[in-house]
Design a protein around this motif. Structure first.
Motif, PDB file in Angstrom:
ATOM      1  N   GLU A   4       0.905  -1.605   0.054  1.00  0.00           N
ATOM      2  CA  GLU A   4      -0.082   0.044  -0.065  1.00  0.00           C
ATOM      3  C   GLU A   4       0.536   1.506  -0.197  1.00  0.00           C
ATOM      4  O   GLU A   4       0.554   2.336  -0.168  1.00  0.00           O
ATOM      5  CB  GLU A   4      -1.238  -0.432   1.022  1.00  0.00           C
ATOM      6  CG  GLU A   4      -2.356   1.665   1.700  1.00  0.00           C
ATOM      7  CD  GLU A   4      -2.791   0.535   2.591  1.00  0.00           C
ATOM      8  OE1 GLU A   4      -2.970   2.287   3.372  1.00  0.00           O
ATOM      9  OE2 GLU A   4      -3.151   0.316   2.580  1.00  0.00           O
ATOM     10  N   ASN A   8       1.137   4.399  -3.256  1.00  0.00           N
ATOM     11  CA  ASN A   8       0.504   5.674  -2.968  1.00  0.00           C
ATOM     12  C   ASN A   8       2.186   6.485  -1.864  1.00  0.00           C
ATOM     13  O   ASN A   8       1.714   7.397  -2.239  1.00  0.00           O
ATOM     14  CB  ASN A   8      -0.330   5.365  -1.666  1.00  0.00           C
ATOM     15  CG  ASN A   8      -1.801   4.670  -2.220  1.00  0.00           C
ATOM     16  OD1 ASN A   8      -2.564   4.644  -3.149  1.00  0.00           O
ATOM     17  ND2 ASN A   8      -1.351   3.701  -1.213  1.00  0.00           N
ATOM     18  N   PRO A 106      -6.537   5.819   0.828  1.00  0.00           N
ATOM     19  CA  PRO A 106      -5.164   4.608   1.373  1.00  0.00           C
ATOM     20  C   PRO A 106      -4.729   5.364   3.460  1.00  0.00           C
ATOM     21  O   PRO A 106      -4.077   5.763   3.421  1.00  0.00           O
ATOM     22  CB  PRO A 106      -3.907   4.372   0.889  1.00  0.00           C
ATOM     23  CG  PRO A 106      -4.363   6.028   0.005  1.00  0.00           C
ATOM     24  CD  PRO A 106      -5.886   6.295   0.211  1.00  0.00           C
ATOM     25  N   SER A 109      -1.241   4.655   4.667  1.00  0.00           N
ATOM     26  CA  SER A 109      -0.519   5.918   4.047  1.00  0.00           C
ATOM     27  C   SER A 109      -0.132   7.299   5.653  1.00  0.00           C
ATOM     28  O   SER A 109       0.674   7.809   5.153  1.00  0.00           O
ATOM     29  CB  SER A 109      -0.452   6.526   2.704  1.00  0.00           C
ATOM     30  OG  SER A 109      -0.551   5.651   2.221  1.00  0.00           O
TER      31      SER A 109
END
Length: 269
Positions: A4, A8, A106, A109
């Motif tokens: 992830e 990103n 997300p 993050s």
């Protein structure tokens, strides 16, 4: 979680830059305040300890003496980063609650945004410390490059911690106040303004072990060994191994707790 973050990475970088600027948005001097505060803090400690309390020079385990302001700065540089990331990262989900409530964003993050955002000031402060060393006629050697290694190690530790504390803070609102209290205690439990090397012969062995269990001991002493003593981290193999095992455990626990609680964040916030 790693996939992830990699996916990103551009978004994380953009959010980190915006987060850094947003802290001082609207003030006259803007982001300059981010650099003024740590410099003023060092100057205050320098006046109190060296000029008022006559601390003079401080010695390292290698027997090298350094002016107190250089000894202090090289130890307090990582603490500024640690305390900033931990205090701001703990409340990152509340700060960005409008993003947490977006289904497609997300969320995993966000803690990393705080870790990266604080690197801007940390990098400046490292350069400022190196400049002070040069002003005192102490030129950094190749060992000073270890600051990059110790900064990375510090970032991994703080990132794991804020994944854990930010997730818990959503359900336990007092977590932020608890972290601030622990940071106030931690700055004195860590050998930043007192010399651990000068006390090893006068304190019990068990107390010496307890003080070295603190992972920030490894980091602060590492900065001093890199900038002052000129010794490598490989000369402390057992302490290095302990630090990384502890850091990996914190990262695994922190990210797993975060992922487990993540589906409930939007409802609680």
């Amino acid at each position: 979680m790693i996939r992830e973050i990699i996916t990103n990475r551009k978004l994380i970088g953009k959010l980190a830059r915006n987060d850094f600027k947003q802290k001082f948005a609207g003030s006259t001097l803007g982001v300059i305040w981010a650099f003024v505060q740590p410099v003023v803090t060092v100057l205050v400690y320098w006046i109190v300890f060296e000029k008022c309390l006559n601390q003079g020079t401080q010695g390292t385990k290698a027997g090298i003496e350094a002016p107190f302001v250089l000894w202090l700065s090289s130890g307090i540089v990582p603490w500024f980063y640690f305390s900033e990331v931990l205090s701001s990262g703990t409340v990152v989900l509340q700060e960005y609650n409008y993003l947490v409530k977006k289904v497609v964003f997300p969320i995993g993050s966000l803690p990393l945004v705080k870790s990266i955002s604080s690197l801007f000031v940390h990098g400046f402060f490292v350069l400022f410390t190196l400049l002070m060393f040069c002003m005192y006629g102490i030129w950094p050697t190749g060992y000073a490059l270890q600051v990059i290694y110790y900064s990375f190690a510090l970032m991994m530790l703080t990132t794991g911690l804020i994944y854990l504390t930010s997730a818990l803070c959503v359900f336990f609102k007092d977590m932020a106040q608890l972290i601030n209290i622990l940071l106030q205690v931690g700055v004195w439990a860590t050998p930043i303004m007192w010399n651990f090397d000068a006390m090893t012969d006068s304190i019990p062995g068990w107390l010496s072990v307890v003080l070295q269990i603190n992972p920030m001991y490894y980091i602060t002493s590492g900065y001093r060994e890199a900038l002052i003593a000129g010794t490598g981290f490989w000369t402390r193999p057992y302490l290095t191994l302990y630090y990384w095992i502890l850091t990996i455990v914190i990262l695994v626990v922190g990210t797993r707790v975060f992922k487990k609680l993540q589906p409930q964040f939007a409802d609680v916030l």
